[in-house]
Design an enzyme around this catalytic site. Structure first.
Site, PDB file in Angstrom:
ATOM      1  N   ASP A 242       4.151  28.574  36.793  1.00 26.03           N
ATOM      2  CA  ASP A 242       4.034  30.001  36.526  1.00 26.03           C
ATOM      3  C   ASP A 242       3.315  30.588  37.829  1.00 26.03           C
ATOM      4  OD1 ASP A 242       4.360  32.261  34.669  1.00 26.03           O
ATOM      5  OD2 ASP A 242       2.132  32.250  34.903  1.00 26.03           O
ATOM      6  N   GLU A 296       8.057  29.633  39.805  1.00 28.38           N
ATOM      7  CA  GLU A 296       8.345  31.078  39.710  1.00 28.38           C
ATOM      8  C   GLU A 296       7.756  31.775  40.957  1.00 28.38           C
ATOM      9  OE1 GLU A 296       7.584  34.487  36.489  1.00 28.38           O
ATOM     10  OE2 GLU A 296       5.853  33.088  37.178  1.00 28.38           O
TER      11      GLU A 296
END
Length: 576
Positions: A242, A296
């Protein structure tokens, strides 16, 4: 005879397609070529599960691991290769689980660690890998480390794991700099002692409940490597990283104008990141069976983006340019070309994704006049949407996406053609983007509404029969026609389209990893070949068009009109 894929630890080798006993439609693809052996993720279809909204096994209105385990046969029949789970760790849920309090356990609302281990094993027995979310930029304010830092006080080693700083102004009443949170407002929050005395400030690029780690601290680096080992040792096939470009900050904490940010940026895409991801890749590669790293990474600079995908760093990263691209032939072709060109210098595979847990569902986006997506453009002033048009385009987009080179991601409910729920009442909203913007940004709850499985009224089988708790977000009654049960019975449903497309994708040797060759086509039409015998045609013009020479149509997103391909329709062809 089919050739098995190279699969992650604990997976059984599965054939290229379900047998006729598994799926009565399987025989229609029986003559298609099987995929040759290659790393499993090169051609993978990866399904994103947002656990809270997938399936509720215990009747409390919140999705859980029991619900996921019960639906594993559904995912196997759908034809996916892996499941990516958004954070399932203990969390106060200030940001949908991305505020992690313990990276080595499961939140009790979802189940237990032992249940997660069983889920990993059960999925493996069905040929499905499990990918977990790792959140390295920040943790929860409830994390033991942050609580220790608050208790230890200024200058302590415990505070060195985060970004604690004295404030500016005569009494330290001003934030240390002018950085803004991605969720709105200041990126700094001031601490207070038990007696209410104000103290130092701490940095949080997201919500105040998500303090940022200091990645210049060796404790932080060692801790995250140990977390990776913890999950790799339990058989997960990979990790999704993330906010992967945000970890390091300029230690001088300079002020800057976000509309004219300096280079290097004070907290985005800093060069120090690559040493971390090289160490993570070495750790992943130390396992006998391949574990993958998925980033990401939101970057506009294609060359900088590609650096994260060098052979000794991440395996793949999400392709947000494609997700945000408008429904226009020239723009889509340019996006596909630029994506492939950006990945080529480092020999990396592109990924393709239409929706996820953060963005407006593409059925809704494609039904608007403006079919792009930008976080900055989201407001409570909701544009009109033509869901019939959006659904037709979403069906065509599915065939486009599933025929491009490299792995593809499917967000839960995408295969049901779910639209965004844009009329949720304020009192049920939970996303910090809504609250931090003072209600100007509607937030991301609309794409996180629990899935409809069966029945004629909410909760549509999301919770077991007899459950008294309502789903944590309300489902619209109009979803009665979109349940998996209804779509199971309709050969022309979105669910049927995805199942057929994924079966062909798995069986067709040209799909997944490989090359793409554009074909001559009329204006407004995209046509490309993936081999001498497979082509995809997508009509984005305003009129029906002739299909190129072909032996037969393998699959189409909608009916032909007197043999012509209508607008907003795609077809897969067996070419001569």
């Amino acid at each position: 005879m089919t050739s098995p894929r190279v699969v992650p630890p604990g997976w059984r080798a599965v054939g290229a397609a379900p047998s006729a006993a598994d799926d009565p439609d399987a025989t229609s693809c029986s003559q298609l070529l099987s995929n040759s052996s290659r790393p499993w993720w090169h051609s993978a279809a990866i399904y994103e599960v947002y656990v809270r909204s997938f399936a509720d096994g215990n009747g409390d209105g919140i999705g859980d691991l029991a619900g996921v385990r019960a639906k594993l046969p559904y995912l196997r029949k759908l034809g996916v290769d892996a499941i990516w789970f958004t954070p399932w760790y203990p969390s106060p849920m200030a940001d949908g689980g991305y505020d992690v309090a313990d990276y080595r356990d499961i939140d009790p609302m979802f189940g237990t660690l032992a249940e997660a281990e069983r889920l990993i094993e059960e999925a493996a027995a069905l040929g499905i890998g499990v990918i977990v979310d790792v959140v390295p930029n920040h943790c929860s304010g409830r994390h033991r480390w942050f609580q220790d830092a608050l208790a230890a006080g200024p200058g302590s080693p415990e505070r060195g794991r985060f970004w604690f700083r004295p404030g500016g102004g005569a009494q330290g009443e001003l934030p240390p700099n002018d950085w803004s949170s991605i969720f709105g407002g200041s990126a700094w929050t001031r601490t207070r002692s038990d007696d209410g005395t104000p103290g130092e400030w701490y940095l949080h690029l997201f919500a105040p409940e998500q303090p940022d780690f200091n990645w210049g601290n060796e404790d932080v680096r060692r801790e995250h490597e140990d977390v990776l080992r913890f999950w790799f040792d339990r058989g997960v096939a990979g990790v999704r990283i993330d906010s992967a470009a945000l970890l390091f900050k300029d230690g001088a904490l300079p002020d800057f104008d976000p509309t004219n940010a300096p280079s290097p940026h004070p907290f985005t895409d800093r060069d120090e990141l690559h040493e971390v991801y090289r160490s993570w890749r070495a750790l992943a590669d130390s396992y006998a069976d391949e574990r993958i790293l998925i980033g990401e990474i939101w970057l506009r600079d294609a060359a900088r983006f590609a650096r994260y995908l060098r052979p000794d760093e991440m395996h793949t990263a999400f392709n947000f340019e494609f997700l945000a691209c408008p429904w226009e032939a020239a723009r889509l072709r340019a996006c596909i070309d630029s994506t492939l060109a950006a990945h080529a210098p480092v020999g990396a595979l592109a990924t393709w994704v239409l929706s996820n847990h953060d963005v407006t569902r593409h059925v809704t986006r494609y039904g608007r006049e403006d079919t792009t997506f930008e976080f900055a453009a989201k407001t409570r002033d909701i544009p009109q949407v033509d869901l019939e048009l959006g659904t037709r385009r979403a069906r065509a987009a599915a065939l486009l996406t599933l025929s491009l080179p490299g792995p593809v991601y499917i967000y839960q409910g995408e295969e049901l053609g779910l639209p965004e729920v844009e009329d949720l009442p304020d009192e049920v909203l939970q996303d910090p983007m809504f609250f931090r913007s003072g209600g100007m940004d509607p937030g991301r709850d609309g794409c996180r509404v629990p899935l409809p499985w069966d029945g004629d009224e909410p909760p549509f089988g999301f919770s077991p029969v007899g459950a008294t708790a309502e789903p944590w977000l309300p489902q619209p009654p109009s979803w009665r026609g979109l349940t998996a049960e209804v779509q199971e019975r309709r050969p022309d449903s979105m669910l049927s389209l995805y199942r057929k497309a994924l079966r062909i994708r798995r069986a067709e040797s040209a799909l997944g990893a490989g090359s793409l060759r554009w074909l001559e086509a009329p204006d407004g039409v995209l046509a490309f070949a993936r081999s001498d015998r497979f082509a995809c045609v997508l009509n984005l013009s305003g009129a029906p068009v002739r299909l190129p020479p072909h032996d037969r149509v393998l699959l189409r997103s909608g009916p032909l009109e007197k043999g012509l391909l209508p607008p907003d329709t795609a077809a897969w062809l067996r070419t001569a």
